[in-house]
Design a protein around this motif. Structure first.
Motif, PDB file in Angstrom:
ATOM      1  N   GLU A   1       0.801  -1.149   0.108  1.00  0.00           N
ATOM      2  CA  GLU A   1      -0.045  -0.087  -0.200  1.00  0.00           C
ATOM      3  C   GLU A   1       0.921   1.425   0.039  1.00  0.00           C
ATOM      4  O   GLU A   1       0.226   2.313   0.101  1.00  0.00           O
ATOM      5  CB  GLU A   1      -0.913  -0.193   1.204  1.00  0.00           C
ATOM      6  N   SER A   2       2.105   1.242   0.001  1.00  0.00           N
ATOM      7  CA  SER A   2       3.065   2.279  -0.140  1.00  0.00           C
ATOM      8  C   SER A   2       3.118   2.798  -1.479  1.00  0.00           C
ATOM      9  O   SER A   2       2.705   2.091  -2.316  1.00  0.00           O
ATOM     10  CB  SER A   2       4.443   1.861   0.609  1.00  0.00           C
ATOM     11  N   PRO A   3       3.777   4.130  -1.707  1.00  0.00           N
ATOM     12  CA  PRO A   3       3.843   4.468  -3.055  1.00  0.00           C
ATOM     13  C   PRO A   3       4.605   3.298  -4.183  1.00  0.00           C
ATOM     14  O   PRO A   3       4.277   3.455  -4.989  1.00  0.00           O
ATOM     15  CB  PRO A   3       4.311   5.752  -2.803  1.00  0.00           C
ATOM     16  N   GLN A   4       5.779   2.971  -3.475  1.00  0.00           N
ATOM     17  CA  GLN A   4       6.249   1.974  -4.036  1.00  0.00           C
ATOM     18  C   GLN A   4       5.543   0.805  -4.370  1.00  0.00           C
ATOM     19  O   GLN A   4       5.881   0.111  -5.567  1.00  0.00           O
ATOM     20  CB  GLN A   4       7.987   1.850  -3.626  1.00  0.00           C
ATOM     21  N   GLY A   5       4.990   0.404  -3.485  1.00  0.00           N
ATOM     22  CA  GLY A   5       4.204  -1.055  -3.615  1.00  0.00           C
ATOM     23  C   GLY A   5       3.122  -0.663  -4.784  1.00  0.00           C
ATOM     24  O   GLY A   5       2.935  -1.670  -5.538  1.00  0.00           O
ATOM     25  N   ILE A   6       2.438   0.433  -4.631  1.00  0.00           N
ATOM     26  CA  ILE A   6       1.445   0.758  -5.510  1.00  0.00           C
ATOM     27  C   ILE A   6       1.825   0.701  -7.001  1.00  0.00           C
ATOM     28  O   ILE A   6       1.599   0.299  -7.879  1.00  0.00           O
ATOM     29  CB  ILE A   6       0.655   1.893  -5.358  1.00  0.00           C
ATOM     30  N   ALA A   7       3.013   1.244  -7.118  1.00  0.00           N
ATOM     31  CA  ALA A   7       3.789   1.555  -8.348  1.00  0.00           C
ATOM     32  C   ALA A   7       4.368   0.256  -9.019  1.00  0.00           C
ATOM     33  O   ALA A   7       4.241  -0.156 -10.023  1.00  0.00           O
ATOM     34  CB  ALA A   7       5.135   2.542  -8.326  1.00  0.00           C
ATOM     35  N   LEU A   8       4.679  -0.957  -8.066  1.00  0.00           N
ATOM     36  CA  LEU A   8       5.169  -2.198  -8.609  1.00  0.00           C
ATOM     37  C   LEU A   8       4.198  -3.119  -9.102  1.00  0.00           C
ATOM     38  O   LEU A   8       4.084  -3.736 -10.167  1.00  0.00           O
ATOM     39  CB  LEU A   8       5.667  -2.776  -7.226  1.00  0.00           C
ATOM     40  N   ARG A   9       2.695  -2.671  -8.145  1.00  0.00           N
ATOM     41  CA  ARG A   9       1.604  -3.560  -8.787  1.00  0.00           C
ATOM     42  C   ARG A   9       1.122  -3.112 -10.175  1.00  0.00           C
ATOM     43  O   ARG A   9       0.723  -3.819 -11.016  1.00  0.00           O
ATOM     44  CB  ARG A   9       0.443  -3.512  -7.686  1.00  0.00           C
ATOM     45  N   ALA A  10       1.343  -1.798 -10.129  1.00  0.00           N
ATOM     46  CA  ALA A  10       0.772  -1.332 -11.624  1.00  0.00           C
ATOM     47  C   ALA A  10       1.808  -1.838 -12.498  1.00  0.00           C
ATOM     48  O   ALA A  10       1.211  -2.085 -13.805  1.00  0.00           O
ATOM     49  CB  ALA A  10       0.886   0.173 -11.626  1.00  0.00           C
ATOM     50  N   LEU A  11       3.148  -1.883 -12.575  1.00  0.00           N
ATOM     51  CA  LEU A  11       4.043  -2.164 -13.449  1.00  0.00           C
ATOM     52  C   LEU A  11       3.913  -3.791 -13.637  1.00  0.00           C
ATOM     53  O   LEU A  11       4.089  -4.142 -14.899  1.00  0.00           O
ATOM     54  CB  LEU A  11       5.567  -2.151 -12.900  1.00  0.00           C
ATOM     55  N   LEU A  12       3.273  -4.539 -12.684  1.00  0.00           N
ATOM     56  CA  LEU A  12       3.480  -5.886 -12.932  1.00  0.00           C
ATOM     57  C   LEU A  12       1.982  -6.149 -13.646  1.00  0.00           C
ATOM     58  O   LEU A  12       1.984  -7.336 -14.278  1.00  0.00           O
ATOM     59  CB  LEU A  12       3.310  -6.775 -11.593  1.00  0.00           C
ATOM     60  N   SER A  13       1.095  -5.341 -13.647  1.00  0.00           N
ATOM     61  CA  SER A  13      -0.399  -5.584 -14.033  1.00  0.00           C
ATOM     62  C   SER A  13      -0.295  -5.146 -15.697  1.00  0.00           C
ATOM     63  O   SER A  13      -1.425  -5.503 -16.300  1.00  0.00           O
ATOM     64  CB  SER A  13      -1.492  -4.830 -13.582  1.00  0.00           C
ATOM     65  N   LYS A  14       0.831  -4.667 -16.193  1.00  0.00           N
ATOM     66  CA  LYS A  14       0.725  -4.297 -17.647  1.00  0.00           C
ATOM     67  C   LYS A  14       1.134  -5.686 -18.492  1.00  0.00           C
ATOM     68  O   LYS A  14       1.548  -6.351 -18.045  1.00  0.00           O
ATOM     69  CB  LYS A  14       2.066  -3.297 -17.921  1.00  0.00           C
TER      70      LYS A  14
END
Length: 70
Positions: free
Chosen positions: A57-70
């Motif tokens: 739920e951190s900014p870096q965690g949210i960014a990682l989840r967005a990257l992995l969902s591509k």
């Protein structure tokens, strides 16, 4: 570890960076946290699943989840 691919995940305003790295030997993907110099500057690697559980739920965690969902 032999890295074959590195993708930036997130950079904080204080200079910390998080990158997604892929280990060609094991086939695993890891998150590498590269802290700024004033924080010690020593990089730490953590398994992607563990990182999401810990920092999802951190900014870096949210960014990682967005990257992995591509």
């Amino acid at each position: 570890m032999m890295v074959t691919d590195v993708k930036p995940i997130y950079s904080s305003s204080n200079g910390d960076r998080w990158v997604l790295v892929h280990d060609i030997e094991s086939g695993r993907s890891l998150v590498r946290h590269e802290p700024n110099r004033s924080s010690g500057g020593k990089a730490v690697e953590i398994d992607v699943d563990d990182f999401i559980l810990r920092d999802g739920e951190s900014p870096q965690g949210i960014a990682l989840r967005a990257l992995l969902s591509k």
